[in-house]
Design a protein around this motif. Structure first.
Motif, PDB file in Angstrom:
ATOM      1  N   ALA A 112       0.821  -1.217   0.000  1.00  0.00           N
ATOM      2  CA  ALA A 112       0.000   0.000   0.000  1.00  0.00           C
ATOM      3  C   ALA A 112       0.854   1.265   0.000  1.00  0.00           C
ATOM      4  CB  ALA A 112      -0.947  -0.009   1.192  1.00  0.00           C
ATOM      5  N   ALA A 113       1.795   1.351   0.912  1.00  0.00           N
ATOM      6  CA  ALA A 113       2.626   2.555   1.018  1.00  0.00           C
ATOM      7  C   ALA A 113       3.415   2.800  -0.262  1.00  0.00           C
ATOM      8  CB  ALA A 113       3.573   2.432   2.208  1.00  0.00           C
ATOM      9  N   ILE A 114       3.936   1.727  -0.850  1.00  0.00           N
ATOM     10  CA  ILE A 114       4.743   1.861  -2.069  1.00  0.00           C
ATOM     11  C   ILE A 114       3.897   2.349  -3.235  1.00  0.00           C
ATOM     12  CG2 ILE A 114       6.049   0.559  -3.809  1.00  0.00           C
ATOM     13  CD1 ILE A 114       6.967  -1.276  -1.465  1.00  0.00           C
ATOM     14  N   ALA A 115       2.764   1.697  -3.452  1.00  0.00           N
ATOM     15  CA  ALA A 115       1.914   2.036  -4.596  1.00  0.00           C
ATOM     16  C   ALA A 115       1.307   3.424  -4.467  1.00  0.00           C
ATOM     17  CB  ALA A 115       0.819   0.990  -4.766  1.00  0.00           C
ATOM     18  N   PHE A 116       0.777   3.730  -3.281  1.00  0.00           N
ATOM     19  CA  PHE A 116       0.118   5.024  -3.112  1.00  0.00           C
ATOM     20  C   PHE A 116       1.113   6.182  -3.164  1.00  0.00           C
ATOM     21  CE2 PHE A 116      -3.418   2.622  -0.861  1.00  0.00           C
ATOM     22  CZ  PHE A 116      -4.279   2.722  -1.950  1.00  0.00           C
ATOM     23  N   ALA A 117       2.338   5.968  -2.682  1.00  0.00           N
ATOM     24  CA  ALA A 117       3.357   7.020  -2.746  1.00  0.00           C
ATOM     25  C   ALA A 117       3.702   7.349  -4.200  1.00  0.00           C
ATOM     26  CB  ALA A 117       4.607   6.599  -1.983  1.00  0.00           C
ATOM     27  N   GLU A 118       3.814   6.325  -5.019  1.00  0.00           N
ATOM     28  CA  GLU A 118       4.152   6.548  -6.430  1.00  0.00           C
ATOM     29  C   GLU A 118       3.007   7.239  -7.170  1.00  0.00           C
ATOM     30  OE1 GLU A 118       6.480   6.159 -10.057  1.00  0.00           O
ATOM     31  OE2 GLU A 118       6.762   6.586  -7.927  1.00  0.00           O
ATOM     32  N   ILE A 119       1.779   6.824  -6.899  1.00  0.00           N
ATOM     33  CA  ILE A 119       0.637   7.446  -7.572  1.00  0.00           C
ATOM     34  C   ILE A 119       0.469   8.897  -7.113  1.00  0.00           C
ATOM     35  CG2 ILE A 119      -1.878   7.374  -7.799  1.00  0.00           C
ATOM     36  CD1 ILE A 119      -1.626   4.294  -7.795  1.00  0.00           C
ATOM     37  N   LYS A 120       0.717   9.160  -5.848  1.00  0.00           N
ATOM     38  CA  LYS A 120       0.640  10.544  -5.350  1.00  0.00           C
ATOM     39  C   LYS A 120       1.719  11.406  -6.014  1.00  0.00           C
ATOM     40  CE  LYS A 120       0.511  13.362  -1.160  1.00  0.00           C
ATOM     41  NZ  LYS A 120      -0.720  14.048  -1.588  1.00  0.00           N
ATOM     42  N   ARG A 121       2.907  10.849  -6.195  1.00  0.00           N
ATOM     43  CA  ARG A 121       3.986  11.588  -6.859  1.00  0.00           C
ATOM     44  C   ARG A 121       3.557  12.002  -8.271  1.00  0.00           C
ATOM     45  NH1 ARG A 121       8.075  10.807 -10.466  1.00  0.00           N
ATOM     46  NH2 ARG A 121       7.463   8.641 -10.882  1.00  0.00           N
TER      47      ARG A 121
ATOM     48  N   LEU B  45      -4.868  15.126 -19.420  1.00  0.00           N
ATOM     49  CA  LEU B  45      -4.314  13.770 -19.491  1.00  0.00           C
ATOM     50  C   LEU B  45      -5.238  12.733 -18.865  1.00  0.00           C
ATOM     51  CD1 LEU B  45      -0.574  14.491 -18.610  1.00  0.00           C
ATOM     52  CD2 LEU B  45      -1.619  14.302 -20.862  1.00  0.00           C
ATOM     53  N   GLY B  46      -6.520  13.105 -18.699  1.00  0.00           N
ATOM     54  CA  GLY B  46      -7.475  12.202 -18.055  1.00  0.00           C
ATOM     55  C   GLY B  46      -7.656  10.873 -18.750  1.00  0.00           C
ATOM     56  N   GLY B  47      -7.333  10.795 -20.041  1.00  0.00           N
ATOM     57  CA  GLY B  47      -7.494   9.546 -20.770  1.00  0.00           C
ATOM     58  C   GLY B  47      -6.257   8.679 -20.812  1.00  0.00           C
ATOM     59  N   ILE B  48      -5.184   9.084 -20.106  1.00  0.00           N
ATOM     60  CA  ILE B  48      -3.949   8.292 -20.150  1.00  0.00           C
ATOM     61  C   ILE B  48      -3.168   8.305 -18.835  1.00  0.00           C
ATOM     62  CG2 ILE B  48      -2.500  10.192 -21.028  1.00  0.00           C
ATOM     63  CD1 ILE B  48      -1.118   8.091 -22.846  1.00  0.00           C
ATOM     64  N   ALA B  49      -3.308   9.360 -18.035  1.00  0.00           N
ATOM     65  CA  ALA B  49      -2.470   9.519 -16.835  1.00  0.00           C
ATOM     66  C   ALA B  49      -2.733   8.445 -15.787  1.00  0.00           C
ATOM     67  CB  ALA B  49      -2.669  10.904 -16.226  1.00  0.00           C
ATOM     68  N   LYS B  50      -3.988   8.045 -15.622  1.00  0.00           N
ATOM     69  CA  LYS B  50      -4.290   7.024 -14.598  1.00  0.00           C
ATOM     70  C   LYS B  50      -3.630   5.700 -14.959  1.00  0.00           C
ATOM     71  CE  LYS B  50      -8.777   7.814 -14.800  1.00  0.00           C
ATOM     72  NZ  LYS B  50      -8.821   9.114 -15.511  1.00  0.00           N
ATOM     73  N   GLY B  51      -3.696   5.349 -16.237  1.00  0.00           N
ATOM     74  CA  GLY B  51      -3.035   4.115 -16.672  1.00  0.00           C
ATOM     75  C   GLY B  51      -1.536   4.182 -16.478  1.00  0.00           C
ATOM     76  N   TYR B  52      -0.954   5.328 -16.805  1.00  0.00           N
ATOM     77  CA  TYR B  52       0.487   5.508 -16.626  1.00  0.00           C
ATOM     78  C   TYR B  52       0.865   5.398 -15.154  1.00  0.00           C
ATOM     79  CZ  TYR B  52       5.123   7.669 -16.934  1.00  0.00           C
ATOM     80  OH  TYR B  52       6.481   7.922 -16.845  1.00  0.00           O
ATOM     81  N   ALA B  53       0.058   5.995 -14.291  1.00  0.00           N
ATOM     82  CA  ALA B  53       0.333   5.927 -12.852  1.00  0.00           C
ATOM     83  C   ALA B  53       0.270   4.493 -12.338  1.00  0.00           C
ATOM     84  CB  ALA B  53      -0.655   6.807 -12.097  1.00  0.00           C
ATOM     85  N   VAL B  54      -0.693   3.730 -12.841  1.00  0.00           N
ATOM     86  CA  VAL B  54      -0.795   2.324 -12.444  1.00  0.00           C
ATOM     87  C   VAL B  54       0.453   1.557 -12.882  1.00  0.00           C
ATOM     88  CG1 VAL B  54      -2.031   0.156 -12.849  1.00  0.00           C
ATOM     89  CG2 VAL B  54      -3.315   2.254 -12.383  1.00  0.00           C
ATOM     90  N   ASP B  55       0.901   1.777 -14.115  1.00  0.00           N
ATOM     91  CA  ASP B  55       2.112   1.088 -14.600  1.00  0.00           C
ATOM     92  C   ASP B  55       3.323   1.434 -13.739  1.00  0.00           C
ATOM     93  OD1 ASP B  55       1.046  -0.383 -16.707  1.00  0.00           O
ATOM     94  OD2 ASP B  55       1.343   1.211 -18.170  1.00  0.00           O
ATOM     95  N   CYS B  56       3.457   2.704 -13.383  1.00  0.00           N
ATOM     96  CA  CYS B  56       4.597   3.128 -12.554  1.00  0.00           C
ATOM     97  C   CYS B  56       4.519   2.522 -11.160  1.00  0.00           C
ATOM     98  CB  CYS B  56       4.649   4.647 -12.477  1.00  0.00           C
ATOM     99  SG  CYS B  56       5.116   5.455 -14.028  1.00  0.00           S
ATOM    100  N   ALA B  57       3.305   2.445 -10.602  1.00  0.00           N
ATOM    101  CA  ALA B  57       3.133   1.827  -9.283  1.00  0.00           C
ATOM    102  C   ALA B  57       3.518   0.356  -9.329  1.00  0.00           C
ATOM    103  CB  ALA B  57       1.694   1.989  -8.815  1.00  0.00           C
TER     104      ALA B  57
END
Length: 279
Positions: free
Chosen positions: A15-24, A129-141
């Motif tokens: 949780a801490a790892i994934a949420f920190a990256e998505i918040k970044r 970036l609403g059509g791509i940023a969430k997916g990118y954030a998930v990949d980075c997490a």
């Protein structure tokens, strides 16, 4: 990024790892954050950006090219018109839509690679970036989780999901919601190191006459998509691809959308139309 993020994992570190990256990334890419790089770029028209912001914009521009403009992050001025219209259920005036359309076109984004500078060639342009940023954030997490040695996790950012590994002894099981019956599923997808994303006309919309006006805008017409498609689900190895492709396919329609999806390896698209659902 204007949505909820959920995560399931049996590893207490996840949780801490994934949420920190998505918040970044939210601090860089979210249009809803006035201090984000995207918000600053929209205000100034030119900005030196971080590597992540530059990468997302470059990928988005490639999607725009591949989809012949069906996916276009410069649609922001139109989104800003239709979002309040959907809430109030009032049609915007045609002249306002036509004025906003003049600001739409990814060809008017200039990227200077060496300096990591993004510049708009038209005054008043904005990107969303609403059509791509969430997916990118998930990949980075997911990358951060893998680097930490975490083997099993499901990350969900507003319907953009990635199933890392397996859920115990089985793949992750994700339901595809019926576009008109909120409590029903039309099927289930099993994920193992795969992503899934859905774009539909049933989250934000209003009905007028026999037409539904949803939040998914056709950049070429300036109006919500009206091609008979009600939902598109994309399964891919990348949440970024799934996020952007589900939007692009929705805008293109069934035939052109399927042809676009076929260009991407290890990717499947499920397209539901009014005809498929008998309404």
């Amino acid at each position: 990024m204007g949505t909820f993020v959920e995560m399931i994992s049996d590893d207490p570190r996840a949780a801490a790892i994934a949420f920190a990256e998505i918040k970044r990334l939210d601090n860089l890419l979210s249009k809803f954050n006035p201090r984000s790089e995207i918000s600053q770029l929209n205000q100034q028209g030119k900005l030196k950006v971080s590597p992540d912001t530059l990468e997302v914009i470059k990928v988005a521009l490639e999607f725009s090219k591949q989809s012949e403009g069906a996916f276009d992050i410069t649609v922001a001025p139109l989104v800003d018109i239709w979002k309040p219209a959907i809430k109030t259920r009032m049609m915007p005036k045609e002249k306002i839509i036509n004025a906003a359309k003049l600001l739409v076109g990814s060809e008017n984004i200039l990227i200077e690679e060496k300096s990591r500078t993004v510049k708009f060639l038209k005054k008043g342009m904005q990107i969303d970036l609403g059509g791509i940023a969430k997916g990118y954030a998930v990949d980075c997490a997911i990358k951060k989780l893998q680097q930490a040695g975490i083997k099993s996790c499901l990350v969900n950012a507003g319907g953009n999901m990635y199933g890392l590994g397996r859920n115990g002894t089985r793949p992750w099981k994700v339901g595809i919601r019926h576009p008109r019956r909120p409590n029903e599923m039309i099927g289930f997808i099993l994920l193992e190191d795969r992503a899934i994303a859905t774009s539909g006309d049933y989250e934000q919309y209003f009905d007028s006459g026999n037409r539904r006006f949803s939040h998914i805008i056709d950049p070429k017409t300036g109006y919500p998509v009206n091609n008979g498609v009600v939902a598109v689900t994309v399964i891919s190895s990348s949440a970024t691809i799934g996020d952007a492709l589900s939007t692009a396919v929705f805008v293109l329609g069934k035939e052109k959308g399927l042809r676009l999806a076929e260009r991407y390896k290890n990717t499947q698209a499920i397209i539901l139309t009014k005809e498929d659902l008998n309404f």
